[in-house]
Scaffold this active site. Structure first.
Site, mmCIF file in Angstrom:
data_model
loop_
_atom_site.group_PDB
_atom_site.id
_atom_site.type_symbol
_atom_site.label_atom_id
_atom_site.label_comp_id
_atom_site.label_asym_id
_atom_site.label_seq_id
_atom_site.Cartn_x
_atom_site.Cartn_y
_atom_site.Cartn_z
ATOM 1 N N LYS A 11 0.824 -1.212 0.000
ATOM 2 C CA LYS A 11 0.000 0.000 0.000
ATOM 3 C C LYS A 11 0.867 1.276 0.000
ATOM 4 O O LYS A 11 2.059 1.222 0.317
ATOM 5 C CB LYS A 11 -0.940 -0.038 1.204
ATOM 6 C CG LYS A 11 -1.921 -1.231 1.151
ATOM 7 C CD LYS A 11 -2.940 -1.181 2.292
ATOM 8 C CE LYS A 11 -3.875 -2.387 2.218
ATOM 9 N NZ LYS A 11 -4.943 -2.352 3.252
ATOM 10 N N TYR A 51 -12.717 -2.012 -2.947
ATOM 11 C CA TYR A 51 -13.151 -2.034 -1.543
ATOM 12 C C TYR A 51 -14.664 -1.852 -1.406
ATOM 13 O O TYR A 51 -15.139 -1.398 -0.364
ATOM 14 C CB TYR A 51 -12.393 -0.973 -0.744
ATOM 15 C CG TYR A 51 -10.974 -1.395 -0.393
ATOM 16 C CD1 TYR A 51 -10.727 -2.542 0.357
ATOM 17 C CD2 TYR A 51 -9.871 -0.652 -0.815
ATOM 18 C CE1 TYR A 51 -9.436 -2.941 0.674
ATOM 19 C CE2 TYR A 51 -8.570 -1.045 -0.500
ATOM 20 C CZ TYR A 51 -8.370 -2.195 0.248
ATOM 21 O OH TYR A 51 -7.095 -2.593 0.580
ATOM 22 N N ASN A 114 -2.152 -0.052 6.722
ATOM 23 C CA ASN A 114 -1.623 -1.309 7.270
ATOM 24 C C ASN A 114 -0.721 -2.068 6.290
ATOM 25 O O ASN A 114 -0.652 -3.288 6.329
ATOM 26 C CB ASN A 114 -2.759 -2.174 7.812
ATOM 27 C CG ASN A 114 -3.764 -2.554 6.749
ATOM 28 O OD1 ASN A 114 -3.641 -2.128 5.608
ATOM 29 N ND2 ASN A 114 -4.739 -3.353 7.119
ATOM 30 N N HIS A 117 -2.088 -5.589 1.339
ATOM 31 C CA HIS A 117 -3.353 -6.296 1.090
ATOM 32 C C HIS A 117 -3.031 -7.708 0.642
ATOM 33 O O HIS A 117 -2.013 -7.932 -0.015
ATOM 34 C CB HIS A 117 -4.147 -5.601 -0.030
ATOM 35 C CG HIS A 117 -5.167 -6.497 -0.680
ATOM 36 N ND1 HIS A 117 -6.381 -6.759 -0.108
ATOM 37 C CD2 HIS A 117 -5.110 -7.234 -1.816
ATOM 38 C CE1 HIS A 117 -7.052 -7.613 -0.894
ATOM 39 N NE2 HIS A 117 -6.306 -7.904 -1.936
ATOM 40 N N GLU A 128 -8.744 -10.744 -8.779
ATOM 41 C CA GLU A 128 -7.766 -9.666 -8.581
ATOM 42 C C GLU A 128 -6.543 -9.865 -9.491
ATOM 43 O O GLU A 128 -6.063 -8.899 -10.110
ATOM 44 C CB GLU A 128 -7.377 -9.601 -7.092
ATOM 45 C CG GLU A 128 -8.565 -9.157 -6.223
ATOM 46 C CD GLU A 128 -8.349 -9.310 -4.723
ATOM 47 O OE1 GLU A 128 -7.247 -9.705 -4.280
ATOM 48 O OE2 GLU A 128 -9.307 -9.003 -3.969
HETATM 49 P P1 ATP Z 1 -7.107 -6.183 2.955
HETATM 50 O O1 ATP Z 1 -8.480 -6.416 2.335
HETATM 51 O O2 ATP Z 1 -6.561 -4.793 2.677
HETATM 52 O O3 ATP Z 1 -6.149 -7.272 2.623
HETATM 53 P P2 ATP Z 1 -8.091 -7.251 5.437
HETATM 54 O O4 ATP Z 1 -8.729 -8.306 4.608
HETATM 55 O O5 ATP Z 1 -7.189 -7.671 6.565
HETATM 56 O O6 ATP Z 1 -7.256 -6.245 4.540
HETATM 57 P P3 ATP Z 1 -10.591 -5.843 5.487
HETATM 58 O O7 ATP Z 1 -11.577 -6.027 6.593
HETATM 59 O O8 ATP Z 1 -10.873 -6.450 4.155
HETATM 60 O O9 ATP Z 1 -9.171 -6.289 6.045
HETATM 61 O O10 ATP Z 1 -10.401 -4.271 5.321
HETATM 62 C C1 ATP Z 1 -9.856 -3.739 4.138
HETATM 63 C C2 ATP Z 1 -8.946 -2.580 4.501
HETATM 64 O O11 ATP Z 1 -9.745 -1.517 5.023
HETATM 65 C C3 ATP Z 1 -7.930 -2.890 5.601
HETATM 66 O O12 ATP Z 1 -6.781 -3.534 5.161
HETATM 67 C C4 ATP Z 1 -7.632 -1.496 6.114
HETATM 68 O O13 ATP Z 1 -6.738 -0.796 5.233
HETATM 69 C C5 ATP Z 1 -9.013 -0.825 6.028
HETATM 70 N N1 ATP Z 1 -9.744 -0.956 7.295
HETATM 71 C C6 ATP Z 1 -10.366 -2.055 7.795
HETATM 72 N N2 ATP Z 1 -10.945 -1.802 8.982
HETATM 73 C C7 ATP Z 1 -10.699 -0.491 9.250
HETATM 74 C C8 ATP Z 1 -11.027 0.399 10.316
HETATM 75 N N3 ATP Z 1 -11.758 -0.014 11.367
HETATM 76 N N4 ATP Z 1 -10.591 1.689 10.242
HETATM 77 C C9 ATP Z 1 -9.873 2.129 9.166
HETATM 78 N N5 ATP Z 1 -9.530 1.346 8.133
HETATM 79 C C10 ATP Z 1 -9.925 0.053 8.160
HETATM 80 MG MG MG Z 2 -9.930 -7.837 2.886
#
Ligand code: ATP
Ligand code: MG
Length: 144
Positions: A11, A51, A114, A117, A128
Site C-alpha cells: 500500500k 473495496y 496497514n 493487502h 484480482e
Molecule cells: P485487505 O483487504 O486490505 O487485505 P483485510 O482483509 O485484513 O485487509 P478488510 O476487513 O478487508 O481487512 O479491510 C480492508 C482494509 O480496510 C484494511 O486492510 C484497512 O486498510 C481498512 N480498514 C479495515 N478496517 C478499518 C477500520 N476499522 N478503520 C480504518 N480502516 C480500516
Molecule cells: Mg480484505
C-alpha cells in the site's frame, strides 16, 4: 483443493516509507514465488470497486483516498495454499493485534495504513490477479 496463488498490494504508506524491498524480502524468505510484479497508481474508480464491500463503513472515504494517494506495488504470489499462507504472513488487519514477525506488525502505521493487502479467497485471488495482470505478465511455476 486450496489454490496456489494469491494477489497482493504493497500500500502507498509502505511504498512511501521505502518498505518495498524489506516486504518483498520477507515474502521470499517465507517461501513464496513472485509470479508477477509492477508499480502503479490506483485510480479512484477502481479503488472504490476494489473495496466496495466496505462502501457503507465509516472509514470508506478515507481508505479510498489513502489507497489512491500514491503509488502501490501489485503482484502475484505462489505457494501451496497461498491465500491462507500469505494472510498468516500479513498478520491481523489491525497491526496492534498482528502477531510478532508479521508484515503488518513490522511495517503497518495503523489499522487503515496497514502496509499490505492480500486476497481473502481463491475466487477473489483469481479476480484480482486477472484484473491487474495479462497472461504475458505472469510467470507461474505451477501453470502453463
Ligand atoms: P485487505 O483487504 O486490505 O487485505 P483485510 O482483509 O485484513 O485487509 P478488510 O476487513 O478487508 O481487512 O479491510 C480492508 C482494509 O480496510 C484494511 O486492510 C484497512 O486498510 C481498512 N480498514 C479495515 N478496517 C478499518 C477500520 N476499522 N478503520 C480504518 N480502516 C480500516
Ligand atoms: Mg480484505
Amino acid at each position: 483443493m486450496a489454490g496456489t496463488k494469491t494477489f497482493f498490494i504493497i500500500k502507498p504508506g509502505a511504498v512511501r516509507h521505502e518498505h518495498i524491498g524489506p516486504i518483498l524480502a520477507k515474502i521470499n524468505a517465507n517461501g513464496f514465488h513472485i509470479a508477477a510484479l509492477k508499480m502503479l497508481m490506483l485510480d479512484r474508480h477502481h479503488a472504490e470497486h476494489f473495496y466496495s464491500v466496505h462502501r457503507e463503513k465509516p472509514f470508506f472515504e478515507s481508505l479510498v483516498t489513502f489507497m489512491t494517494g500514491g503509488p502501490v506495488v501489485v503482484g502475484i504470489l505462489e505457494k501451496e495454499n497461498a491465500v491462507a499462507a500469505y494472510r498468516k504472513l500479513m498478520g491481523a488487519t489491525d497491526p496492534a493485534k498482528a502477531a510478532e514477525g508479521t508484515i503488518r506488525r513490522l511495517f503497518a502505521e495503523n489499522i487503515e495504513r496497514n502496509a499490505v493487502h492480500g486476497s481473502d479467497s481463491d475466487e477473489n485471488a483469481d479476480i484480482e490477479c486477472d484484473f491487474f495482470f495479462s497472461k504475458s505478465e505472469r510467470f507461474s511455476k505451477f501453470e502453463d
